[in-house]
Design a protein around this motif. Sequence first.
Motif, PDB file in Angstrom:
ATOM      1  N   VAL A 106       3.465 -11.851  -3.409  1.00 17.98           N
ATOM      2  CA  VAL A 106       3.679 -11.291  -2.074  1.00 17.98           C
ATOM      3  C   VAL A 106       2.841 -10.028  -1.942  1.00 17.98           C
ATOM      4  CG1 VAL A 106       6.006 -12.243  -1.945  1.00 17.98           C
ATOM      5  CG2 VAL A 106       5.676  -9.929  -2.817  1.00 17.98           C
ATOM      6  N   ASP A 107       2.509  -9.683  -0.719  1.00 17.24           N
ATOM      7  CA  ASP A 107       1.613  -8.556  -0.517  1.00 17.24           C
ATOM      8  C   ASP A 107       2.316  -7.232  -0.795  1.00 17.24           C
ATOM      9  OD1 ASP A 107      -0.714  -7.251   0.027  1.00 17.24           O
ATOM     10  OD2 ASP A 107      -0.583  -7.432   2.207  1.00 17.24           O
ATOM     11  N   GLY A 108       1.560  -6.284  -1.339  1.00 15.20           N
ATOM     12  CA  GLY A 108       2.078  -4.962  -1.633  1.00 15.20           C
ATOM     13  C   GLY A 108       1.708  -3.957  -0.565  1.00 15.20           C
ATOM     14  N   PRO A 109       2.216  -2.745  -0.679  1.00 15.60           N
ATOM     15  CA  PRO A 109       1.941  -1.704   0.323  1.00 15.60           C
ATOM     16  C   PRO A 109       0.503  -1.208   0.247  1.00 15.60           C
ATOM     17  CG  PRO A 109       3.202  -0.799  -1.498  1.00 15.60           C
ATOM     18  CD  PRO A 109       3.127  -2.273  -1.736  1.00 15.60           C
ATOM     19  N   GLU A 110       0.045  -0.574   1.306  1.00 12.51           N
ATOM     20  CA  GLU A 110      -1.328  -0.067   1.363  1.00 12.51           C
ATOM     21  C   GLU A 110      -1.576   1.056   0.369  1.00 12.51           C
ATOM     22  OE1 GLU A 110      -2.456   0.969   5.303  1.00 12.51           O
ATOM     23  OE2 GLU A 110      -2.286  -1.102   6.074  1.00 12.51           O
ATOM     24  N   SER A 111      -0.513   1.694  -0.110  1.00 10.30           N
ATOM     25  CA  SER A 111      -0.690   2.734  -1.116  1.00 10.30           C
ATOM     26  C   SER A 111      -1.194   2.165  -2.432  1.00 10.30           C
ATOM     27  CB  SER A 111       0.631   3.477  -1.354  1.00 10.30           C
ATOM     28  OG  SER A 111       1.672   2.582  -1.712  1.00 10.30           O
ATOM     29  N   CYS A 112      -1.193   0.839  -2.554  1.00  9.77           N
ATOM     30  CA  CYS A 112      -1.734   0.183  -3.748  1.00  9.77           C
ATOM     31  C   CYS A 112      -3.228  -0.089  -3.625  1.00  9.77           C
ATOM     32  CB  CYS A 112      -0.999  -1.128  -4.012  1.00  9.77           C
ATOM     33  SG  CYS A 112       0.745  -0.916  -4.450  1.00  9.77           S
ATOM     34  N   GLY A 113      -3.852   0.320  -2.519  1.00  8.66           N
ATOM     35  CA  GLY A 113      -5.292   0.173  -2.359  1.00  8.66           C
ATOM     36  C   GLY A 113      -5.672  -1.024  -1.520  1.00  8.66           C
ATOM     37  N   SER A 114      -6.929  -1.396  -1.603  1.00  6.49           N
ATOM     38  CA  SER A 114      -7.466  -2.492  -0.792  1.00  6.49           C
ATOM     39  C   SER A 114      -7.314  -3.821  -1.533  1.00  6.49           C
ATOM     40  CB  SER A 114      -8.938  -2.239  -0.479  1.00  6.49           C
ATOM     41  OG  SER A 114      -9.685  -2.098  -1.683  1.00  6.49           O
TER      42      SER A 114
END
Length: 456
Positions: free
Chosen positions: A412-420
């Motif tokens: 599942v997708d992670g938050p944007e704080s994890c980068g691009s």
Amino acid sequence: MTWNSKLRCFFLLWVLNSNIILASLESEVSAQSDVKDHGEHDNEDYSLERAGSFDQIFKIQQTYLTVQVDQLNSTNTPRAKDEKRRLLKELSRAHGKWGDQHPRKKLLDALFSYSRYFERNIPDVNRWRQLYNHVSSKHKRLLDRTVSYTKKFDRAESLLRQNHFLCEDVVNEALSYYEIGREELRKHIADAEKAGIVADKMSVSQSLKHIGRDWTDDGVSERDGAFPCILDSIQSLFPNRQSSRYKVLLPGSGLGRLGYDVAALGGFEVTNNEVSAYMNIMYRFIETQSKKDAFQVYPFVDGWSHHVTQDDMFYQLSFPSMTMNNSNVILVEGDFTTVFKDSKDKFDVVITHFFIDTARNLMSYFETISSLLAPGGYWINFGPLLYGTGPWVQLALDEILTVTEDMGFQFVDGPESCGSLTFPDKKVRNKEAAYGYSPRALTKNAYHAQSWIARR
């Protein structure tokens, strides 16, 4: 006198604004922890087993403390007590076959290395002194007049001694926690040296540097490269935690700071796990500290390269940078793939932070993560793929995704704080993350760390 701290407490308690005032707390603690100035010891032998009567380094000190109720440092929770019973049983000489891989042998080896910190590091300083003799008198005069170069050797030696005093405190706490007698350690050291075994200088040095990374204000810049991604991820997965307590496992936890930060979010019961005796010994020392910035360490004094200023080499860090509250955190010592085999616990989250590339058999890591997760549980990963010197399996990132998806993990997708996004069609993110460096240094060790969230 035993090495267990002997506390005789007379409490005058009253409650005011959620505070407890503890008065007349009389305690016997190591003078190495309490005495700030160790200059009087400069000419002493720093090997622990030759220190004679250790009663001499203890003193009675009356301390008055004010502590917040919600900041009480409890190492006596039921979980902590249960884990210590398990650990001491495993550390018993009667448990398993004695040899180099026995956990008690590994623990004694690490204590041996901590006790030899100064003796293992001072030869380097002496070597630089000897090499300096090749410099001409003319150049020496210039160096001493402009930058006091000769004093640099004395300063390095002095701070190595200060680090050694800290290592003594760490050993003393470990002997108490692991219930190991002083004589047993002395015999182990004597037998090791008779056999020509040399104390491990590098592992102790790395543990001191990890203090800076995990438990000082100086380490914020490095922690901020990774922790926000992980903390944002776990909060997004469990936004409503008022009436629930979710179980979190962090294998390869090192000195444990990430676990404390997860617990501080509220609603999480954290289990740190670490196999390195060097890290665990230092962690046991840190977790007992009830006072912020109570100790000092000089983590860069053993390296002479990549410094902007001389003061950077001799930079002092104070730790721990927070008031320790381990009421929701325990440490389980041992190999991640085996230590939980007899446990019935299932975890809601397994966090692998700079960890999966440490595997000898990467497939065993994946299987263990899957087996320890409760149905619907999540695996959060953050880190590089820097495999060691003898791995059985070395997978590229896309191969890891293919293999783990086949094992039943759903990404599942992670938050944007994890980068691009690393791949346009995959739910994996990447960002630069430094690891194990000084923010003042002229060099930097960093990775394009890969992060993902996978549901079992």
